[in-house]
Motif scaffolding. Sequence first.
Motif, PDB file in Angstrom:
ATOM      1  N   LYS A  75     -10.186   0.071  -2.164  1.00 23.96           N
ATOM      2  CA  LYS A  75     -10.025  -1.098  -2.327  1.00 23.96           C
ATOM      3  C   LYS A  75     -11.095  -1.825  -2.921  1.00 23.96           C
ATOM      4  CE  LYS A  75      -6.470  -2.330   1.419  1.00 23.96           C
ATOM      5  NZ  LYS A  75      -6.399  -3.392   2.484  1.00 23.96           N
TER       6      LYS A  75
ATOM      7  N   LEU B  99      -4.301  -3.365  -5.303  1.00 25.76           N
ATOM      8  CA  LEU B  99      -5.327  -2.887  -4.211  1.00 25.76           C
ATOM      9  C   LEU B  99      -6.346  -4.262  -3.949  1.00 25.76           C
ATOM     10  CD1 LEU B  99      -6.366   0.908  -5.235  1.00 25.76           C
ATOM     11  CD2 LEU B  99      -5.111  -0.030  -2.693  1.00 25.76           C
TER      12      LEU B  99
ATOM     13  N   GLN C 260     -13.812  -5.279   2.646  1.00 22.22           N
ATOM     14  CA  GLN C 260     -13.859  -3.756   2.177  1.00 22.22           C
ATOM     15  C   GLN C 260     -14.882  -3.357   0.996  1.00 22.22           C
ATOM     16  OE1 GLN C 260     -10.810  -5.824   2.535  1.00 22.22           O
ATOM     17  NE2 GLN C 260     -11.392  -5.544   4.508  1.00 22.22           N
TER      18      GLN C 260
ATOM     19  N   TYR D 197      -9.844   1.490   2.381  1.00 22.48           N
ATOM     20  CA  TYR D 197     -10.653   0.388   2.448  1.00 22.48           C
ATOM     21  C   TYR D 197     -11.774   0.734   1.263  1.00 22.48           C
ATOM     22  CZ  TYR D 197      -8.289  -0.577   6.865  1.00 22.48           C
ATOM     23  OH  TYR D 197      -7.323  -0.848   7.787  1.00 22.48           O
TER      24      TYR D 197
ATOM     25  N   ILE E 217       0.796  -1.278  -0.038  1.00 21.56           N
ATOM     26  CA  ILE E 217      -0.043  -0.068   0.033  1.00 21.56           C
ATOM     27  C   ILE E 217       0.952   1.300   0.043  1.00 21.56           C
ATOM     28  CG2 ILE E 217      -1.795   1.415   1.362  1.00 21.56           C
ATOM     29  CD1 ILE E 217      -2.957  -1.258   0.183  1.00 21.56           C
TER      30      ILE E 217
ATOM     31  N   THR F  90      -5.046  -7.187  -1.788  1.00 19.92           N
ATOM     32  CA  THR F  90      -4.952  -6.812  -0.342  1.00 19.92           C
ATOM     33  C   THR F  90      -6.296  -6.808   0.437  1.00 19.92           C
ATOM     34  OG1 THR F  90      -5.249  -4.215  -0.382  1.00 19.92           O
ATOM     35  CG2 THR F  90      -3.057  -5.202  -0.762  1.00 19.92           C
ATOM     36  N   ILE F  91      -7.385  -7.086  -0.148  1.00 23.50           N
ATOM     37  CA  ILE F  91      -8.778  -7.194   0.412  1.00 23.50           C
ATOM     38  C   ILE F  91      -8.779  -8.606   1.053  1.00 23.50           C
ATOM     39  CG2 ILE F  91     -11.161  -8.069  -0.159  1.00 23.50           C
ATOM     40  CD1 ILE F  91     -11.320  -5.545  -2.189  1.00 23.50           C
TER      41      ILE F  91
END
Length: 539
Positions: A147, A66, A483, A144, A35, A69-70
């Motif tokens: 995301k 992005l 998210q 978030y 991030i 990374t959820i």
Amino acid sequence: MFCYQCEETMNGEGCTKNGMCGKKGEIADLQDDLIYVLKSIAFYNQKAREAGISEKNTDEFMLDALFSTITNTDFRTSGIQDRIDRGLKLQSEIRQKLQDNNLLNEKDLPEIATLTPENLKDINTCILTTEDEDIRSLRELLIYGIKGIAAYAHHAMMLGRYNKKINKFIEEALVATTDDSLTDKKLISLVLKCGEKGFDVMAELDMANTATFGNPEPTLVNIGTSDKPGILISGHDLHDLKQLLDQTEGTGIDVYTHGEMLPANSYPEFKKYGHLIGNYGGSWWRQQQEFESFNGPILLTTNCIVPPRNSYIDRLYTTGPVGYDGATHIVAEDGKKDFSTIIEQAKTCEPPVQLEEGTIMTGFAYNSVLSNADKIVNAVKAGKIKKFIVMAGCDGRHKERQYYTDFAEALPQDAVILTAGCAKYRYNKLNLGEIDGIPRVLDAGQCNDSFSLIVIAQGLMSRLGFIDVNEAPISYNIAWYEQKAVLVLLTLLRLEIRNITLGPKLPAFISPNILKVLVEKFNITPNSTVEADMERLLK
Ligand code: SF4
Ligand code: SF3
């Protein structure tokens, strides 16, 4: 490690050693680094974009990174490290390009711009480095939200739809989280702007889906099994499903949807495939049992993946942003994915163990609902429908989510549930009946199809003569987990929808002061008991 981005975070505070989701501390730290790299890319790419020299591949990279990374998406060290390496390379290329074009003032570069592959390891990228808990809360809320935006934009991109404005906002948001001069007021306005972009991106994805696969139609989906071996496809990516169906046609292998892939059964384009048998199992958190009993290969196209059991990891395939060490990852070549290994394995497998039989209903997206609006409006005018309850969002593994089943069951017979996302699995098999032929659970589709619920609510309420949607007979009892649901919530807030009930727990990343703001401005209320919430929501 410190992560508090999902609803199941440790003790409702934050995961600090390993994630409740199974994410190892090492991956969480790498995700923080990633991030941070994205923030640095965003800083430079904003300038490149202004100068008209930014490139599409940067936008594609940002969306995928992005998305990865959820919660419950990429669990692989290698997957995240690879994105960090590619990101650092991209950042230095963009910086070089700006320098070559005399577009970079080397003096007064902010800290985020000084990132290099060499100094990344010395930078503390942890969320907690933002000491002020309110600023941290708003920064993370924004992260978030984007995301969620990235995930939906990624799906649209897979179907050939790409909108630079969405990436422009992602960059704005990423850079804003590095700017210590921004007040909480400014951050709140950016958070609401994120909600506005959420609406845009869901609309974009809806256009991509409906232009490619047609408008969803009310459909009874088989939940039983055939006697042939099958492939189970889970996650949200409809483009992957299309490729899988094309490649399995005529092979004797059946295809089943799982979890968030269920609504695919309602699209005309997918109905053409006779070997798309139906839906197997429930929502994401039940996958360990269901993937085991499925017997055949499973293709995960997005979140949510649960750390798999050894008993089926050799049958587990991932693709796109999702990954897990030990599962085979399939990458696209020239935009196409080759699923032949999965198909060959399926041929050697036993048919799925049947878990249930019968059908469930889906396909109530805005097109099908609003083309029947008269029927619904008449039922409202005749007093047969007194209330619509939006119960969209996510499902989760905690027992307290039984609340949503109990709530759906306890609703009076004149209430209709509007749902989208995997939250529906808490009540879509209950057989709640119909009102004048209108099912009492109208499932619009995946979580991104919350867009459809908004269009339905606005369409029905304007036909019923309500100008202010908050005055209409519609209440919100939203369940969140990850998210994308945060983004959907921000979208509802941006549309000035008040009195949303949110559960099963409030986000740990919302600080008490920010919660106060949300309560004052929007009257967000945490869910409590079925009885108390029922009384409030039916008012
Ligand atoms: Fe914990 Fe959720 Fe983060 Fe996983 S995603 S580490 S469960 S807060
Ligand atoms: Fe579900 Fe993961 Fe959120 Fe798309 S599949 S809604 S939780």
